[in-house]
Design an enzyme around this catalytic site. Structure first.
Site, PDB file in Angstrom:
ATOM      1  N   ASP A   1       0.820  -1.216   0.000  1.00 37.71           N
ATOM      2  CA  ASP A   1       0.000   0.000   0.000  1.00 37.71           C
ATOM      3  C   ASP A   1       0.848   1.258   0.000  1.00 37.71           C
ATOM      4  O   ASP A   1       0.646   2.167   0.816  1.00 37.71           O
ATOM      5  CB  ASP A   1      -0.948   0.018   1.210  1.00 37.71           C
ATOM      6  CG  ASP A   1      -1.720  -1.274   1.383  1.00 37.71           C
ATOM      7  OD1 ASP A   1      -2.122  -1.856   0.358  1.00 37.71           O
ATOM      8  OD2 ASP A   1      -1.915  -1.709   2.528  1.00 37.71           O
TER       9      ASP A   1
ATOM     10  N   GLU B   1     -11.260   0.845  -3.570  1.00 35.38           N
ATOM     11  CA  GLU B   1     -10.622   1.205  -2.306  1.00 35.38           C
ATOM     12  C   GLU B   1      -9.386   2.041  -2.611  1.00 35.38           C
ATOM     13  O   GLU B   1      -9.127   2.412  -3.749  1.00 35.38           O
ATOM     14  CB  GLU B   1     -10.248  -0.056  -1.516  1.00 35.38           C
ATOM     15  CG  GLU B   1      -9.352  -1.006  -2.295  1.00 35.38           C
ATOM     16  CD  GLU B   1      -9.083  -2.311  -1.581  1.00 35.38           C
ATOM     17  OE1 GLU B   1      -9.226  -2.371  -0.346  1.00 35.38           O
ATOM     18  OE2 GLU B   1      -8.713  -3.292  -2.257  1.00 35.38           O
TER      19      GLU B   1
END
Length: 534
Positions: A15, A187
């Protein structure tokens, strides 16, 4: 131009959120249940990276005790504005099943190495928040919204709300500005303003084989947003032969020369499809074509090499392979599952030149473990240590671990047994099922100092011990290292394998183990770390 080879951050670095401040680049990555929270890497040439102190170092900023495996800190977003670094992160207290119990926070710091402020609570509506600083000085939070209702899409879209930095709270209406594309599972949002357009970069498709990074744009910050017309910006889907799999969740950065790059997560699976290194960080060059970002090498698939500006080379001193525990504090690559590395867990001053671990709860505890470890960052590694430990009963253990999480690990440990006051055993945990003893215990009554070693070669792991550090003896048979992977976790995992040392005292007497040193070496060439310039 310079050419680097992906991934740029090897091992568990998922991420990625990148920001450039002057000539310095910083990448924040998720740490999940590992303490301290939010890993930060620093580079001045995009080729050489060093590990900085993590951001969340106080229990007032994050309390990970009791967090589920792969809970904790998800998807930090790093930005810089008004002379401050801003870090947004999610604390995931529960994530399996229909509900997600999450809390989103912001902390700030004038310097990337801190100290970072105590957190400001923002909302609980979903995960993966990030903060956008608009040209007019206003600030906006975006995050995905989790919809728990039966019959609804759980990934309910991307929410937008203004953040007031003076009042330190969200203000104004909440708007759902983007519900994603047909890939689903939207997301990881990040907003950018470029040439009069607002661009929304988001992750879709789930974080495994069908993962992707998609882009949408609008003239207004609150939409409507139009998705890039010909599919995602980046994905590894539909080509299982690619070296970089699961390409998706990432962020954009503009260089001083005006060019752009994308950093993103990826996996490098073994032949059996399991990736014990976890999700890593890669970089791709980006071009703008007809108002949309495109991978500079063409297509949508991640490239194994990427061009970056030819910045002055800036290597950092290498991390020593051997840690003799002679410093006043542990190096920033050491982490612990859930537990702050405080004086109740570990001390470097109790016996100079040794790391003393105090035995606490079991190796499957989600509260107070005495375990410190570092990421496995190559497929072929060797780790060893020397420990002095005098167990008094069977409830006391200390040794060397290969540790994915409390449901998946190997533990080569010293303990007490009826037939031996000091003996060596091996524990294996696969999908939450602990097996012990995996091998016949070996008495070591005559050995006050025990040397322990593990060797991982792809999907294989071997163990050995020594009484003098010179003559090594294999301990048991070769085992399956690939159980230490996201794909084999229950119900799935988002981290990566760690290697380190541990101590337990289930009696509560806090018997300690003294570790003289710890050594971690990459024992075979790993092409993921090579680089060339032209």
């Amino acid at each position: 131009m310079a050419t680097l080879r992906n991934p740029i951050l090897t091992g568990f670095h998922p991420d990625p959120s990148i920001v450039r401040v002057g000539d310095d680049y910083y990448i924040a990555t998720s740490t999940f249940e590992w303490w301290p929270g939010v890993a930060i890497a620093h580079s001045r040439d995009l080729v050489h990276w060093r590990t900085l102190p993590p951001a969340l170092t106080r229990p007032s900023q994050i309390d990970l005790r009791g967090r589920p495996n792969s809970g904790g800190v998800w998807a930090p977003a790093l930005s810089h504005a008004d002379g401050l670094f801003h870090l947004i992160y999610t604390d995931v207290r529960g994530w399996a099943g229909d509900f997600k119990d999450v809390r989103n926070y912001v902390v700030t710091a004038p310097d990337i190495e801190g100290p970072w402020s105590d957190p400001v609570h923002l909302n609980n509506s979903g995960f993966d928040p990030s903060l956008f600083h608009d040209e007019d000085g206003r600030k906006w939070l975006v995050n995905m919204v989790w919809d728990h209702r039966p019959g609804h899409d759980s990934f309910g879209g991307i929410l937008l709300q203004e953040y007031d930095p003076v009042a330190r709270q969200l203000v104004g209406p909440v708007r759902n500005i983007f519900r994603g594309t047909e890939l689903g599972l939207v997301e990881g949002p990040h907003l950018y303003r470029i040439d009069g357009w607002y661009y929304l970069l988001a992750a879709e498709g789930g974080t495994f084989a069908t993962h992707a990074a998609t882009v949408a744009r609008s003239r207004r910050i609150d939409g409507p947003y139009e998705a890039m017309p010909d599919g995602p910006l980046l994905t590894s889907a539909h080509d299982a032969g690619l070296r970089l799999q699961s390409a998706g969740h990432g962020s954009l950065v503009q260089h001083r020369d005006g060019t752009w790059s994308l950093v993103h997560l990826c996996r490098r699976p073994l032949a059996n499809g399991r990736a014990i290194l976890g999700r890593e960080t890669a970089l791709q060059a980006v071009q703008w074509v007809d108002g949309w970002p495109r991978l500079a090498h063409g297509g949508r698939q991640p490239a194994e090499t990427a061009s970056v500006p030819d910045l002055p080379a800036h290597p950092w001193p290498p991390t020593p392979a051997r840690d003799d525990f002679d410093e006043a504090s542990l190096a920033p690559h050491w982490q612990s599952p859930r537990a702050p590395v405080d004086r109740d867990l570990a001390r470097l001053d109790a016996r100079p030149g040794f790391l003393r671990l105090y035995g606490r709860e079991s190796i499957v505890s989600r509260f107070e473990q005495s375990l410190v470890a570092r990421r496995q960052q190559a497929f072929h590694v060797e780790a060893s240590t020397c420990v002095e430990f005098s167990p008094e009963d069977f409830q006391q253990m200390a040794g060397l671990v290969a540790f994915y999480n409390t449901d998946a690990f190997y533990y080569l440990f010293i303990t007490h047994a009826p037939h031996s006051r000091r003996c060596l055993g091996l524990m294996r945990c696969e999908r939450g099922q602990v097996s012990w003893p995996v091998e016949k215990e070996t008495p070591l009554d005559d050995c006050g100092r025990v040397h322990l070693k593990l060797v991982i070669e792809g999907a294989r792991i071997r163990f050995a011990y020594s009484r003098d550090g010179v003559a090594w003896h294999p301990f048991g048979w070769e085992q399956d290292a690939s159980i230490l992977s996201d794909e084999h976790a229950l119900p799935c995992g988002f981290t990566g394998n760690f290697i380190g040392i541990a101590c337990q005292d289930l009696s509560g007497r806090r018997l300690h183990a003294d570790f003289d040193w710890f050594e971690y070496r990459e024992i075979a060439h790993d092409p993921g770390a090579s680089v060339r310039r032209h």
